[in-house]
Design a protein around this motif. Structure first.
Motif, mmCIF file in Angstrom:
data_model
loop_
_atom_site.group_PDB
_atom_site.id
_atom_site.type_symbol
_atom_site.label_atom_id
_atom_site.label_comp_id
_atom_site.label_asym_id
_atom_site.label_seq_id
_atom_site.Cartn_x
_atom_site.Cartn_y
_atom_site.Cartn_z
ATOM 1 N N HIS A 75 0.808 -1.211 0.000
ATOM 2 C CA HIS A 75 0.000 0.000 0.000
ATOM 3 C C HIS A 75 0.844 1.265 0.000
ATOM 4 C CE1 HIS A 75 0.695 -0.647 4.304
ATOM 5 N NE2 HIS A 75 0.406 0.620 4.514
ATOM 6 N N PHE A 83 -6.906 -5.341 -12.335
ATOM 7 C CA PHE A 83 -6.920 -6.792 -12.168
ATOM 8 C C PHE A 83 -7.704 -7.471 -13.280
ATOM 9 C CE2 PHE A 83 -5.268 -7.275 -7.794
ATOM 10 C CZ PHE A 83 -5.206 -5.945 -7.452
ATOM 11 N N PHE A 89 -15.113 -1.348 -5.918
ATOM 12 C CA PHE A 89 -15.710 -1.544 -4.605
ATOM 13 C C PHE A 89 -17.219 -1.483 -4.770
ATOM 14 C CE2 PHE A 89 -11.688 0.984 -3.744
ATOM 15 C CZ PHE A 89 -10.909 -0.151 -3.739
ATOM 16 N N SER B 166 -9.526 -10.168 -4.560
ATOM 17 C CA SER B 166 -8.849 -9.181 -5.425
ATOM 18 C C SER B 166 -9.349 -7.767 -5.143
ATOM 19 C CB SER B 166 -9.116 -9.493 -6.900
ATOM 20 O OG SER B 166 -8.743 -10.795 -7.197
ATOM 21 N N ILE B 167 -10.618 -7.640 -4.734
ATOM 22 C CA ILE B 167 -11.164 -6.305 -4.466
ATOM 23 C C ILE B 167 -10.425 -5.687 -3.280
ATOM 24 C CG2 ILE B 167 -13.260 -5.058 -3.817
ATOM 25 C CD1 ILE B 167 -14.868 -7.173 -5.283
ATOM 26 N N ASP B 169 -7.373 -6.573 -2.396
ATOM 27 C CA ASP B 169 -6.015 -6.323 -2.899
ATOM 28 C C ASP B 169 -5.968 -4.994 -3.647
ATOM 29 O OD1 ASP B 169 -5.099 -8.661 -1.871
ATOM 30 O OD2 ASP B 169 -5.272 -9.803 -3.733
ATOM 31 N N ALA B 170 -7.021 -4.741 -4.433
ATOM 32 C CA ALA B 170 -7.080 -3.485 -5.183
ATOM 33 C C ALA B 170 -7.062 -2.301 -4.222
ATOM 34 C CB ALA B 170 -8.330 -3.458 -6.058
ATOM 35 N N ALA B 171 -7.805 -2.423 -3.126
ATOM 36 C CA ALA B 171 -7.851 -1.333 -2.143
ATOM 37 C C ALA B 171 -6.462 -1.110 -1.538
ATOM 38 C CB ALA B 171 -8.864 -1.652 -1.049
ATOM 39 N N VAL B 172 -5.745 -2.209 -1.303
ATOM 40 C CA VAL B 172 -4.400 -2.093 -0.734
ATOM 41 C C VAL B 172 -3.473 -1.380 -1.711
ATOM 42 C CG1 VAL B 172 -2.358 -3.404 -0.037
ATOM 43 C CG2 VAL B 172 -4.615 -4.069 0.803
ATOM 44 N N LEU B 173 -3.540 -1.763 -2.994
ATOM 45 C CA LEU B 173 -2.680 -1.093 -3.969
ATOM 46 C C LEU B 173 -3.064 0.377 -4.134
ATOM 47 C CD1 LEU B 173 -1.702 -3.395 -6.913
ATOM 48 C CD2 LEU B 173 -0.329 -2.492 -5.068
ATOM 49 N N CYS B 174 -4.352 0.682 -3.865
ATOM 50 C CA CYS B 174 -4.801 2.078 -3.934
ATOM 51 C C CYS B 174 -4.230 2.901 -2.788
ATOM 52 C CB CYS B 174 -6.319 2.152 -3.889
ATOM 53 S SG CYS B 174 -7.098 1.785 -5.462
ATOM 54 N N GLY B 175 -3.560 2.245 -1.848
ATOM 55 C CA GLY B 175 -2.907 2.986 -0.777
ATOM 56 C C GLY B 175 -3.496 2.747 0.603
ATOM 57 N N ALA B 176 -4.502 1.902 0.706
ATOM 58 C CA ALA B 176 -5.076 1.605 2.019
ATOM 59 C C ALA B 176 -4.251 0.501 2.674
ATOM 60 C CB ALA B 176 -6.525 1.168 1.884
ATOM 61 N N SER B 177 -3.944 0.652 3.958
ATOM 62 C CA SER B 177 -3.219 -0.412 4.640
ATOM 63 C C SER B 177 -4.135 -1.634 4.690
ATOM 64 C CB SER B 177 -2.850 0.021 6.050
ATOM 65 O OG SER B 177 -4.015 0.066 6.850
ATOM 66 N N PRO B 178 -3.564 -2.840 4.886
ATOM 67 C CA PRO B 178 -4.415 -4.034 4.884
ATOM 68 C C PRO B 178 -5.596 -3.923 5.850
ATOM 69 C CG PRO B 178 -2.121 -4.670 4.807
ATOM 70 C CD PRO B 178 -2.134 -3.182 4.956
ATOM 71 N N GLU B 180 -6.993 -1.051 6.971
ATOM 72 C CA GLU B 180 -7.882 -0.015 6.454
ATOM 73 C C GLU B 180 -8.722 -0.556 5.295
ATOM 74 O OE1 GLU B 180 -5.689 3.333 5.102
ATOM 75 O OE2 GLU B 180 -7.395 4.698 5.166
ATOM 76 N N ARG B 184 -12.664 -0.356 5.209
ATOM 77 C CA ARG B 184 -13.304 0.528 4.236
ATOM 78 C C ARG B 184 -13.958 -0.226 3.095
ATOM 79 N NH1 ARG B 184 -11.454 6.185 3.192
ATOM 80 N NH2 ARG B 184 -10.510 6.915 5.106
ATOM 81 N N VAL B 185 -13.452 -1.403 2.780
ATOM 82 C CA VAL B 185 -13.951 -2.096 1.596
ATOM 83 C C VAL B 185 -14.596 -3.447 1.933
ATOM 84 C CG1 VAL B 185 -13.284 -3.141 -0.599
ATOM 85 C CG2 VAL B 185 -12.346 -0.922 0.061
#
Lengths: 360, 266
Positions: A75, A83, A89, B166-167, B169-178, B180, B184-185
């Motif tokens: 992150h 993906f 979301f 994957s959703i 994982d996408a949030a994590v790559l968007c900058g959210a800590s695991p 968070e 949030r998601v």
């Protein structure tokens, strides 16, 4: 000379006793569109996931502008990713999805709104702000995913077969979109696909993966014209292989014998160790010449015509050699050699040795 | 469909009849008790000679009933909170975890659903005697948690299995800590599962009587226990009104569930 923008150095990944990625090294220029091409299980996705930080490599390193990324958690890597599956979301609107990366970065409301608007323009989905992902088609969802991945201006964008769930027509449309967005944003893109046509259409360079290693890296035409391995030759474009005997070789090129008595001299050779004299001759369908009568000067191979297929601008001629190996030939429509040709006829194949390749 | 309802002809009325009988079979006892709660007879005579709200007035005037209802609510609310919290953690382990015996562990977590409750009650009673937990809110909550958790785990694992990792994982790559990304998601996305878990946990505790009888003390009783003990002492129609209120509250909850489910779908 400055350090390369992104460096993958000797990446290896083991799962227990299975090695998914063996020894992958690659240098990527800033703003480049590089595709990892290979069949499933070739290690291309694993390499991408290591870049994303979802998996740690067993060995090797990844450097972005000279600094190792490995100790940075996903992150904080500032890497964008789209993906294979739809990952919007589900409880957020399109605008909230695109603004999500900015929101977690504690950007101001005004800044987020402006960026969301800009991103929606970029992927041409103006007016979709308040839609939910469930109200959109797969293609639209992937475009929103792309907008979300680019909203925080990541230096590198990873794409893991983002179009594989879409139908062919839509896929081609979005390929063009991605290409345009790449040119507009100048973001560095690493793209994973198993579809050679997709790779050829979009990439600046292609890295062909096979069994956990990169067989060859190059532009599409380099890979097609000068394949380093038989695997690359088979994977990129149409190809025919004829078994032949290697009579003499100097490491760079070889003299080969085709059939009983046709000796071809000076064919570029790709040898993988071993001094075997059994080889495979690669012929590209559009490089093969077809003669109705045995040419006098040059050598030629007699084959039997099995089938003729008219495909608009091209005509495909399916033939078989005397010892039973198929050879496909592609000729432009209206070519003299096809006039009056019919099944069962015997024709002679010729080719320029310099455009062929021998693998052994 | 081979069997089309409209094309069944007179057979249609047979089906209608069976449906009506089944509905009556399920609903009549509840309607019966509701009718009795409004009846004027001291002795729960059916049909009631005349109608009155007297038993409801008595119910609300008696602090023992109110206290029992409040105890029930308090315990059910606590059970809900713990059941969803623990169920969520357990579900993450069961769905995302890659360890030996995962399937066996899941089966073990669900055993209270099939175990005879009375066996569980006796075992817990004996165990709590040593710990001094019988007759305490803690004892009640733990006992009800045992039977509520399987429902919670079932609801949340189902929701989590239907959620593509994957959703997150996408949030994590968007900058959210695991963490968070989960808050949030993932949690909002499996909200319907969490909601089901909460409702089922609440209801499991709310109308549970066997464990409650073992855990209760003269000073700490839930509403079902109070109904049960009153029933054994004197046959006052207040029981009927208490039961009706109990059912009413449950129906209200189920209606809320239906409404929220609709909200999740749109």
């Amino acid at each position: 000379m400055t350090a390369p923008f992104l460096q993958i150095r000797g990446i290896r990944k083991d799962y227990g006793k299975v090695t998914a990625v063996q020894d992958v090294s690659l240098e990527i220029r800033r703003g480049e569109f590089l595709t990892f091409l290979g069949p499933s299980g070739s290690g291309k996705s694993t390499t991408l996931y290591i870049l994303a930080g979802f998996q740690d490599p067993t060995a090797g390193d990844i450097l972005l502008e000279g600094r190792s990324l490995l100790s940075t958690p996903s992150h904080l890597r500032q890497i964008g990713m789209v993906f294979q599956r739809y990952t919007l979301f589900p409880h957020l609107t399109v605008a909230e999805n695109i603004g999500f990366p900015l929101k977690v970065r504690r950007k101001s409301r005004a800044e987020i709104d402006a960026k969301v608007k800009q991103m929606l323009e970029l992927v041409r989905l103006e007016g979709f702000e308040d839609r939910r992902p469930s109200e959109m088609s797969g293609g639209q969802q992937q475009r929103v995913a792309l907008a979300r991945a680019l909203s925080y201006d990541p230096p590198v964008l990873l794409m893991d077969e983002p179009l594989s769930a879409l139908d062919k027509k839509l896929r081609e449309e979005i390929q063009h979109e991605i290409r345009r967005i790449h040119q507009e944003t100048e973001v560095t893109i690493l793209y994973v696909t198993h579809d050679q046509e997709e790779a050829l259409r979009m990439s600046d360079r292609i890295a062909v993966f096979s069994k956990g290693v990169i067989d060859q890296v190059g532009t599409g035409s380099e890979l097609y014209a000068e394949p380093a391995t038989r695997f690359v030759a088979e994977f990129i474009g149409d190809s025919d292989f004829l078994s032949c005997a290697v009579v003499a070789s100097n490491g760079q090129s070889a003299d080969i014998r085709l059939g009983d008595d046709w000796l071809v001299e000076g064919v570029p050779l790709h040898a993988r160790g071993g001094g075997r004299n059994e080889g495979a001759l690669l012929l590209r369908p559009e490089r093969v010449q077809l003669h109705r009568n045995q040419p006098a000067a040059t050598g030629a191979l007699p084959v039997r015509v099995d089938d003729l297929t008219f495909l608009g601008s091209n005509v495909h001629v399916a033939t078989t050699t005397g010892w039973g190996e198929p050879v496909a030939i592609r000729l432009p429509f209206g070519h003299d050699a096809i006039d009056g040709l019919s099944r069962g006829d015997t024709v002679w194949l010729g080719f320029d040795p310099r455009t062929a390749h021998v693998f052994c | 469909m081979l069997l089309h309802f409209e094309r069944l002809g007179s057979w249609k009325w047979v089906l209608v009849g069976i449906t009506a009988l089944t509905t009556a079979f399920l609903l009549l006892p509840i309607l019966f008790i509701a009718a009795l709660s409004f009846g004027s007879s001291q002795w729960l005579i059916f049909p009631p000679p005349s109608w009155t709200l007297r038993w409801y007035r008595e119910f609300f005037a008696d602090p023992r009933w109110i206290e029992a209802a409040w105890t029930s609510f308090k315990i059910a609310a606590l059970v809900t909170v713990f059941s969803v919290g623990i169920g969520l953690c357990a579900s993450f382990a069961l769905v995302r975890g890659r360890f030996k015996g995962r399937e066996a562990l899941k089966a073990l977590f669900l055993t209270p659903m099939i175990l005879p409750v009375v066996v569980l009650a006796v075992a817990l009673y004996a165990f709590f005697l040593r710990l001094g937990l019988n007759g305490t809110v803690t004892g009640f909550v733990i006992a009800h948690l045992v039977v509520a958790l399987p429902f919670s785990i079932l609801a949340i694992t189902n929701a989590l299995e239907g959620f593509d990792k994957s959703i997150e994982d996408a949030a994590v790559l968007c900058g959210a800590s695991p963490l968070e990304a989960k808050f949030r998601v993932t949690l909002p996305a499996i909200g319907h599962g969490l909601f089901s878990a909460a409702i089922f946990s609440f209801l499991t505790s709310w109308d549970e009587v066997v464990l409650a009888i073992f855990m209760a003390s003269p000073t700490l009783q839930t509403l079902p226990v109070r109904i049960w003990t009153t029933l054994r002492q004197d046959l006052t129609p207040v029981i009927a009104s208490a039961s009706t209120l109990l059912v009413l509250f449950t129906i209200l909850l189920m209606m809320l569930v239906a409404l929220v489910r609709k909200g999740f779908k749109s």
